[in-house]
Design a protein around this motif. Structure first.
Motif, PDB file in Angstrom:
ATOM      1  N   LEU A  69       0.916  -1.167  -0.036  1.00  0.00           N
ATOM      2  CA  LEU A  69      -0.038  -0.083  -0.051  1.00  0.00           C
ATOM      3  C   LEU A  69       0.663   1.253   0.064  1.00  0.00           C
ATOM      4  O   LEU A  69       0.533   2.312  -0.919  1.00  0.00           O
ATOM      5  CB  LEU A  69      -0.959  -0.043   1.239  1.00  0.00           C
ATOM      6  CG  LEU A  69      -2.224  -0.874   1.096  1.00  0.00           C
ATOM      7  CD1 LEU A  69      -3.017  -0.622   2.595  1.00  0.00           C
ATOM      8  CD2 LEU A  69      -3.203  -0.483  -0.123  1.00  0.00           C
ATOM      9  N   GLY A  70       1.828   1.353   0.799  1.00  0.00           N
ATOM     10  CA  GLY A  70       2.672   2.367   0.967  1.00  0.00           C
ATOM     11  C   GLY A  70       3.460   2.648  -0.459  1.00  0.00           C
ATOM     12  O   GLY A  70       3.825   3.887  -0.807  1.00  0.00           O
ATOM     13  N   ARG A  71       3.792   1.698  -0.991  1.00  0.00           N
ATOM     14  CA  ARG A  71       4.582   1.905  -2.377  1.00  0.00           C
ATOM     15  C   ARG A  71       3.530   2.344  -3.487  1.00  0.00           C
ATOM     16  O   ARG A  71       3.913   3.198  -4.409  1.00  0.00           O
ATOM     17  CB  ARG A  71       5.209   0.485  -2.887  1.00  0.00           C
ATOM     18  CG  ARG A  71       6.480   0.192  -1.869  1.00  0.00           C
ATOM     19  CD  ARG A  71       7.492  -1.026  -2.555  1.00  0.00           C
ATOM     20  NE  ARG A  71       6.520  -2.149  -2.498  1.00  0.00           N
ATOM     21  CZ  ARG A  71       6.562  -3.046  -1.268  1.00  0.00           C
ATOM     22  NH1 ARG A  71       7.510  -2.634  -0.355  1.00  0.00           N
ATOM     23  NH2 ARG A  71       6.093  -4.037  -1.230  1.00  0.00           N
ATOM     24  N   ASN A 119       3.696   4.246   9.765  1.00  0.00           N
ATOM     25  CA  ASN A 119       5.149   4.379   9.775  1.00  0.00           C
ATOM     26  C   ASN A 119       5.534   3.078   8.929  1.00  0.00           C
ATOM     27  O   ASN A 119       6.456   3.208   7.947  1.00  0.00           O
ATOM     28  CB  ASN A 119       5.652   3.793  11.157  1.00  0.00           C
ATOM     29  CG  ASN A 119       5.392   5.131  11.978  1.00  0.00           C
ATOM     30  OD1 ASN A 119       5.306   6.261  11.605  1.00  0.00           O
ATOM     31  ND2 ASN A 119       5.502   5.155  13.484  1.00  0.00           N
ATOM     32  N   SER A 120       4.956   2.190   8.880  1.00  0.00           N
ATOM     33  CA  SER A 120       5.158   0.998   7.745  1.00  0.00           C
ATOM     34  C   SER A 120       5.059   1.366   6.660  1.00  0.00           C
ATOM     35  O   SER A 120       5.873   1.023   5.749  1.00  0.00           O
ATOM     36  CB  SER A 120       4.498  -0.262   8.298  1.00  0.00           C
ATOM     37  OG  SER A 120       4.461  -1.312   7.525  1.00  0.00           O
ATOM     38  N   MET A 121       3.862   1.956   6.142  1.00  0.00           N
ATOM     39  CA  MET A 121       3.559   2.436   4.715  1.00  0.00           C
ATOM     40  C   MET A 121       4.679   3.453   4.230  1.00  0.00           C
ATOM     41  O   MET A 121       5.199   3.697   3.464  1.00  0.00           O
ATOM     42  CB  MET A 121       2.282   2.997   4.681  1.00  0.00           C
ATOM     43  CG  MET A 121       1.183   1.762   4.739  1.00  0.00           C
ATOM     44  SD  MET A 121      -0.422   2.552   4.773  1.00  0.00           S
ATOM     45  CE  MET A 121      -0.893   2.875   3.303  1.00  0.00           C
ATOM     46  N   ILE A 122       5.229   4.424   5.204  1.00  0.00           N
ATOM     47  CA  ILE A 122       6.047   5.666   4.870  1.00  0.00           C
ATOM     48  C   ILE A 122       7.374   4.917   4.874  1.00  0.00           C
ATOM     49  O   ILE A 122       8.142   5.350   3.868  1.00  0.00           O
ATOM     50  CB  ILE A 122       6.050   6.514   6.073  1.00  0.00           C
ATOM     51  CG1 ILE A 122       4.648   7.370   6.169  1.00  0.00           C
ATOM     52  CG2 ILE A 122       7.058   7.547   5.917  1.00  0.00           C
ATOM     53  CD1 ILE A 122       4.269   8.209   7.472  1.00  0.00           C
ATOM     54  N   ALA A 125       7.527   3.233   1.301  1.00  0.00           N
ATOM     55  CA  ALA A 125       7.504   4.343   0.258  1.00  0.00           C
ATOM     56  C   ALA A 125       8.821   5.069   0.167  1.00  0.00           C
ATOM     57  O   ALA A 125       9.400   5.247  -1.092  1.00  0.00           O
ATOM     58  CB  ALA A 125       6.418   5.349   0.590  1.00  0.00           C
ATOM     59  N   ASP A 126       9.477   5.343   1.294  1.00  0.00           N
ATOM     60  CA  ASP A 126      10.658   5.801   1.218  1.00  0.00           C
ATOM     61  C   ASP A 126      11.738   5.006   0.676  1.00  0.00           C
ATOM     62  O   ASP A 126      12.767   5.302  -0.156  1.00  0.00           O
ATOM     63  CB  ASP A 126      10.952   6.165   2.812  1.00  0.00           C
ATOM     64  CG  ASP A 126      10.531   7.393   3.083  1.00  0.00           C
ATOM     65  OD1 ASP A 126       9.694   8.214   2.630  1.00  0.00           O
ATOM     66  OD2 ASP A 126      10.388   7.683   4.349  1.00  0.00           O
ATOM     67  N   ALA A 127      11.931   3.535   0.999  1.00  0.00           N
ATOM     68  CA  ALA A 127      12.766   2.800   0.380  1.00  0.00           C
ATOM     69  C   ALA A 127      12.443   2.699  -1.018  1.00  0.00           C
ATOM     70  O   ALA A 127      13.546   2.473  -1.721  1.00  0.00           O
ATOM     71  CB  ALA A 127      12.749   1.292   1.069  1.00  0.00           C
ATOM     72  N   ASP A 128      11.073   2.573  -1.434  1.00  0.00           N
ATOM     73  CA  ASP A 128      11.090   2.507  -2.880  1.00  0.00           C
ATOM     74  C   ASP A 128      11.411   3.590  -3.666  1.00  0.00           C
ATOM     75  O   ASP A 128      11.585   3.625  -4.877  1.00  0.00           O
ATOM     76  CB  ASP A 128       9.431   2.087  -3.153  1.00  0.00           C
ATOM     77  CG  ASP A 128       9.327   1.616  -4.502  1.00  0.00           C
ATOM     78  OD1 ASP A 128       9.830   0.591  -4.792  1.00  0.00           O
ATOM     79  OD2 ASP A 128       8.259   2.114  -5.107  1.00  0.00           O
TER      80      ASP A 128
END
Length: 365
Positions: A69-71, A119-122, A125-128
């Motif tokens: 979802l975050g990505r 926090n998990s989604m963020i 997204a940051d890693a991606d």
């Protein structure tokens, strides 16, 4: 959390309307990130929230889902600071619709769970962001109208789009900016980087109709990152049953392609169903695959055509006309009712739920 959410669930439509009303009233600048019509978006929100709440006891699976979802939310332009506004609107919504049982303990549980999920989604997204774009531009290199409302579309992303067999992507057309709809990828990864979608236009369907009737070779679309967990289990060593209803064939075909390319030789039964023979839009290609791979048996099934001379009936009932599937890995995709009833019958016949991989055909509108 589950207790309070079960109070909210019967009021899903009103609750999601309240959530978005509250979100946009307090943060009007966010409205531009969403599509003009919010009906599908409301369904997706509540569907995601339901999955998260009922997956709290399965942290590994939940963390994987939240990462996807975050990505995926990067394509909307969602930033870390937006999660605070969304969390405030969500908490206000749950508090309002679960007011009769609301207390400080329930509120603390929701705040803690939402903070962890955000926090998990963020993080995902940051890693991606360091390795992948938020979306992929793709050229339409093939468009075949196989039935009056079913098209097989081949796309070539400008950059390699990583995905696993069985996954799906969100698609946006130039005809409907900011409107994204999900479609399963119908092929295993290819050296030429092309992907194929099976699209059925539905009444009132913005994106599906644009893709089937108003898209041609040379056009471009936007694709979100690949998502979905109905991927092949390469370690099981078991024979395979695939049950595909309509364009639910797409992810199952990609899984079958992957198994064939892997060099493994399990027996594969593919039950491929439609209302009429004319809607078996991909049958010739499936029969060619079966001719080249003797371990694949393709069984076309028609439910609403008296002139059909092959296997007839609904897919859930047809699965019970064969020998036991208890030692098989099972993959099911198609209309929600078909998927649920097929899973129920397979379970009643002794197939462990852990070996049934399901996917509901994604809303194409």
């Amino acid at each position: 959390m589950k207790e309070s959410f079960s109070v909210v669930e019967p009021h899903a439509e009103r609750a999601t309307a309240y959530f978005y009303g509250r979100l946009f009233a307090e943060n009007p600048q966010l409205r531009a990130m969403f599509p003009p019509a919010m009906d599908v978006q409301r369904d997706r929100l509540f569907g995601a929230l339901t999955r998260i709440v009922w997956s709290l006891d399965s942290p590994d699976g939940l963390d994987s889902y939240l990462g996807q979802l975050g990505r995926d939310h990067r394509k909307y332009g969602v930033l870390a600071e937006h999660y605070t506004a969304i969390g405030n609107a969500l908490l206000a919504t749950i508090r309002r619709f679960a007011a009769d049982i609301w207390d400080h303990e329930i509120e603390a549980a929701w705040v803690s769970a939402y903070t962890a999920a955000a926090n998990s989604m963020i993080r995902a997204a940051d890693a991606d962001a360091g390795v992948s774009p938020p979306w992929w531009l793709a050229d339409v290199v093939g468009h075949e109208l196989r039935h009056r409302d079913i098209a097989v579309i081949t796309l070539r992303p400008a950059q390699r789009l990583p995905y696993l067999p069985g996954q799906y992507v969100n698609v946006q057309t130039s005809r409907w900016p900011r409107v994204w709809r999900t479609f399963s990828i119908a092929n295993a990864p290819r050296p030429d980087n092309t992907i194929r979608l099976h699209v059925r236009s539905v009444p009132g369907g913005w994106v599906s109709t644009a893709l089937t009737r108003h898209t041609a070779v040379g056009d471009t679309v936007l694709l979100g990152p690949a998502m979905g967990t109905m991927t092949p289990d390469d370690e099981s060593g078991r024979d395979i049953l695939c049950v595909a209803g309509g364009t639910g064939l797409a992810p199952l075909k990609s899984i079958v392609e992957h198994v064939i390319a892997s060099g493994r030789r399990p027996n594969i039964h593919l039950l491929y169903g439609a209302r009429t023979a004319a809607e078996l839009y991909d049958l010739p290609d499936l029969l060619r695959m079966a001719a080249a791979f003797p371990w694949l048996r393709v069984v076309p099934v028609v439910s609403g055509d008296p002139s059909w001379v092959g296997m007839s009936g609904g897919l859930p009932e047809v699965t019970q006309r064969f020998h036991s599937w208890t030692e098989h890995e099972v993959y099911v995709c198609g209309p929600p009712g078909m998927v649920s009833e097929t899973v129920r019958r397979l379970q009643s016949d002794g197939v462990p739920l852990s070996r049934i991989h399901r996917d509901v055909a994604h809303a194409q509108s």
